[in-house]
Design an enzyme around this catalytic site. Structure first.
Site, mmCIF file in Angstrom:
data_model
loop_
_atom_site.group_PDB
_atom_site.id
_atom_site.type_symbol
_atom_site.label_atom_id
_atom_site.label_comp_id
_atom_site.label_asym_id
_atom_site.label_seq_id
_atom_site.Cartn_x
_atom_site.Cartn_y
_atom_site.Cartn_z
ATOM 1 N N GLY A 47 5.244 -3.393 -0.460
ATOM 2 C CA GLY A 47 4.104 -4.306 -0.476
ATOM 3 C C GLY A 47 4.100 -5.203 0.747
ATOM 4 O O GLY A 47 4.482 -4.809 1.847
ATOM 5 N N SER A 48 3.717 -6.466 0.543
ATOM 6 C CA SER A 48 3.420 -7.343 1.671
ATOM 7 C C SER A 48 4.603 -7.623 2.585
ATOM 8 O O SER A 48 4.405 -7.958 3.757
ATOM 9 C CB SER A 48 2.842 -8.668 1.165
ATOM 10 O OG SER A 48 1.514 -8.488 0.705
ATOM 11 N N VAL A 49 5.835 -7.508 2.090
ATOM 12 C CA VAL A 49 6.955 -7.747 3.006
ATOM 13 C C VAL A 49 6.997 -6.708 4.116
ATOM 14 O O VAL A 49 7.617 -6.923 5.164
ATOM 15 C CB VAL A 49 8.313 -7.802 2.264
ATOM 16 C CG1 VAL A 49 8.393 -9.015 1.368
ATOM 17 C CG2 VAL A 49 8.568 -6.524 1.480
#
Length: 207
Positions: free
Chosen positions: A28-30
């Site tokens: 995801g966003s990481v």
């Protein structure tokens, strides 16, 4: 991944398995830090580049949206990072293109086992570019449609922290033999992934 969403396909994990290296997940966003780092390293943007970022973007047959709706904005890369903008990150990914984005995911160690040598370690799941769908250039920059281990993701952030140099992980610092003599393990292998300047820029953005 089986029908129940188990990335092991339901297969039993080895006894003593360490989920940090045997279990995979969509980051995801990481994962956006890799897209940003690649865009800066390749020069498709600089920290001062202004991008026109709407709050939604159509990619093939899917509409991607930012978490918080907003008017179309003029944002620089640091703004995109600070707001964790999905749309802004996709715009960076589109500027990079599939081949370059894929190459940076692999440079950061995704898609292969680390040098740790832990039993049952997973190399994660990373599609070949030829197998990307029309929406992949939207999802993969956001860390969707790829799977990594926790140790792989930690290694990516360690690379940014270490001025762009990836250091292979290890478990054992040294061993002591039956005579009580200490034997240090070999130094970890290293490789440069991005320039020190790019790594420092991304660290500043993360702050």
């Amino acid at each position: 991944v089986d029908a129940e969403g188990d990335p092991t396909g339901g297969a039993p994990r080895p006894v003593g398995a360490n989920n940090a290296v045997t279990a995979v997940f969509e980051p995801g966003s990481v994962n956006k830090v890799i897209t940003m780092t690649a865009a800066l390293e390749e020069g498709v943007v600089t920290p001062e580049t202004w991008l026109t970022v709407p709050d939604s973007l159509q990619v093939a047959d899917h509409t991607f949206r930012d978490h918080n709706p907003h008017p179309t904005a003029q944002w620089r890369p640091t703004d995109i990072m600070a707001t964790s903008s999905n749309v802004g990150t996709i715009l960076l990914g589109q500027r990079l293109g599939a081949e370059r984005l894929d190459s940076y995911l692999r440079r950061f160690g995704f898609g292969e086992e680390t040098a740790l040598g832990f039993p049952g370690e997973s190399g994660g799941l990373l599609l070949d570019v030829d197998d990307w769908s029309g929406t992949s250039i939207g999802s993969i920059p956001l860390g969707q449609g790829v799977a990594v281990t926790a140790l792989q993701m930690l290694g990516a952030y360690n690379t940014i922290a270490n001025d762009g140099v990836l250091v292979a992980p290890r478990i054992v610092d040294a061993t002591v033999d039956g005579e009580g003599v200490r034997h240090d393990t070999a130094r970890s292998a290293t490789r440069r992934v991005v320039s020190a300047e790019t790594a420092r820029t991304v660290r500043d953005m993360l702050v």
